[in-house]
Design an enzyme around this catalytic site. Structure first.
Site, PDB file in Angstrom:
ATOM      1  CB  SER A  99      -1.090   0.093   1.232  1.00 42.69           C
ATOM      2  OG  SER A  99      -1.804   0.981   1.273  1.00 42.69           O
ATOM      3  CG  ASP A 145      -2.803   4.116  -1.380  1.00 41.82           C
ATOM      4  OD1 ASP A 145      -3.545   4.059  -2.170  1.00 41.82           O
ATOM      5  OD2 ASP A 145      -2.891   3.337  -0.469  1.00 41.82           O
ATOM      6  CG  ASP A 169      -2.707  -0.380  -2.129  1.00 44.44           C
ATOM      7  OD1 ASP A 169      -2.985   0.470  -1.822  1.00 44.44           O
ATOM      8  OD2 ASP A 169      -2.798  -1.507  -1.249  1.00 44.44           O
ATOM      9  CG  ASP A 189      -6.500   1.182  -0.639  1.00 39.74           C
ATOM     10  OD1 ASP A 189      -5.433   1.857  -0.439  1.00 39.74           O
ATOM     11  OD2 ASP A 189      -6.530   0.107   0.011  1.00 39.74           O
TER      12      ASP A 189
END
Ligand code: MG
Length: 456
Positions: free
Chosen positions: A98, A241, A243, A245
């Site tokens: 992440s 960010d 990834d 989300d």
């Protein structure tokens, strides 16, 4: 390897130290043993180590007879949405760290509803991992990897079904997009193009070294986005960010806003349309939520830190919207997990429906200041520090959802909570006065330091 595999955000570690391909194979054995006979979707983010670790993970899953479906390189909400909606899939594993620095990676396991699995399931997987009792299969039971086609277009189609694309198309906005070299680059520009918006991208080449800014989109690291918004005259800017989300917005004047502002603005908008009676957000987000939403008849529910806590409480209470102050927005009709794509579309729709610029949207909200600090401490004294504060402040209004939150008025509070991932106590303070917030944070930092030494 510590006795605990999972932290607040799944299984994370520094690649080559806590997380190696050998561990990834064993993790695959353990997860596949837990979900024996089930069909698993596997996806990965753009980190340098993600393919290496995913191939090892898949090898472990295949070794226990799992049917592996490859989602490929994609934002995590793409995987979550496919797990939720594709009847061929039972659960998923995403290789991602992440927002963590580039040297990190990890795995997040997603259950059949598309939500990160609960702690109780993580503990069961950990037990299998630590016991080494894997359900390894015979050679004849090993399956081929299947690939799912058009993963991203299918996701974008389903995303657009949750907004009004015709309404959005009425205003051809220009948006500065900063995926921060992460996988949001694979979806966001296409989503915006589908509604006729012009996407001006920066940092849009996927690069696991994250050369220009860290994968965590904190407002102070987004100067390039801010400058781009001004340079191209964009209607707004948005950063993601690693990834994809979380989404952090920048208004047309180049000012970047923390995720609390966008979370509350969307909640207020949905409430105004009669679509939102309950919202969910962690204890760390601003008291402006209650100040704005309660008079509108919206119940504000608080959870411990960790987005899945928000997801599960939203599910249990039938909430439509929830958010984290870091920019993670959850819109239940789409997915009970954070998605930077839906957050972006909801914000664009809000602007069109309210006929406002983003600075007007955020300018309408009361301004509270939040100051965060931390104290390094030994793990074994952390709970005793919280207990000592509960004792000392028992006469004030306190909440013990996660650590202890002490209220000194409706817009003034301090939260002292042990970190879920590091040997730290985190101190958060909020007030309508910036100096007062800083003073409170300082006062409680010193208090925690002194308790740390007395309890030693
Ligand atoms: Mg993320």
């Amino acid at each position: 390897m510590s006795e605990r595999l999972f932290g607040t955000n799944g299984f994370r570690g520094v690649v080559g130290e806590e997380l190696t391909p050998q561990i990834a194979v064993k993790f695959g054995y353990a997860v596949g043993t837990h979900y024996l006979g089930k069909r698993v979707a596997v996806g990965w983010d753009g980190r340098l180590s993600s393919e290496m670790l995913t191939k090892a993970l898949m090898s472990g899953l295949l070794s226990v007879g799992a049917q592996v479906y490859e989602i490929g390189l994609a934002p995590i909400p793409v995987l979550q949405k496919h797990v939720k909606e594709n009847p061929e899939l039972d659960y998923g594993v995403m290789t991602t760290a992440s927002h963590n620095p580039p040297e990190y990676n990890g795995f997040k396991v997603v259950g059949p509803e598309g939500i990160e699995i609960p702690v109780s399931t993580e503990r069961q997987i950990e037990e299998i991992f630590l016991s080494g009792e894997y359900a390894l299969c015979e050679w004849s039971q090993v399956k081929e990897i299947r690939r799912i086609g058009d993963v991203i277009p299918t996701y974008i189609d389903s995303l657009l079904r949750n907004v009004d694309p015709d309404l959005l198309r009425e205003e051809k906005k220009t948006v500065a997009v900063d995926p921060g070299h992460g996988v949001a680059a694979l979806t966001i520009p296409h989503i915006l193009q589908r509604i006729g918006y012009k996407a001006m991208t920066i940092n849009a080449e996927i690069d696991g070294r994250f050369p220009i800014r860290p994968p965590e989109p904190t407002p102070e690291k987004l100067e390039t986005l801010s400058k781009t918004v001004l340079a191209v005259g964009a209607d707004f800017g948005v950063a993601y960010d690693g990834d994809g989300d979380r989404a952090i917005f920048c208004d047309e004047g180049g000012k970047t806003w923390w995720g609390d502002a966008s979370g509350i603005a969307i909640a207020k908008h949905l409430a105004g349309k009669g679509l939102c009676e309950v919202v969910v957000t962690p204890v760390t987000s601003t008291a402006a939520a209650e100040i704005i939403l309660q008079p509108m008849g919206v119940e504000v529910l608080r959870t411990p830190v960790g987005s899945r806590n928000v997801s599960y409480l939203m599910r249990d209470r039938g909430a439509v919207w929830g958010w984290e102050e870091n920019g993670g927005g959850i819109y239940a009709p789409h997915l009970l997990a954070r998605d930077g794509g839906i957050t972006t579309l909801l914000m664009a729709q809000l602007m069109v429906e309210e006929g406002k610029t983003l600075s007007q949207v955020f300018g309408d909200l009361p301004r509270l200041w939040q100051v965060k600090t931390k104290v390094r401490t030994r793990p074994e004294v952390r709970d005793r520090i919280v207990e000592a504060l509960i004792e000392e402040y028992g006469d004030e209004e306190i909440e013990t959802i996660d650590g202890v939150k002490i209220w000194f008025g409706k817009d003034k509070w301090v939260l002292v909570r042990p970190s879920g991932t590091e040997p730290l106590i985190r101190v958060f303070a909020e007030s309508s006065d910036r100096d007062e917030a800083a003073g409170l944070a300082d006062q409680f930092r010193k208090k925690v330091e002194s308790l740390t030494s007395t309890l030693a």
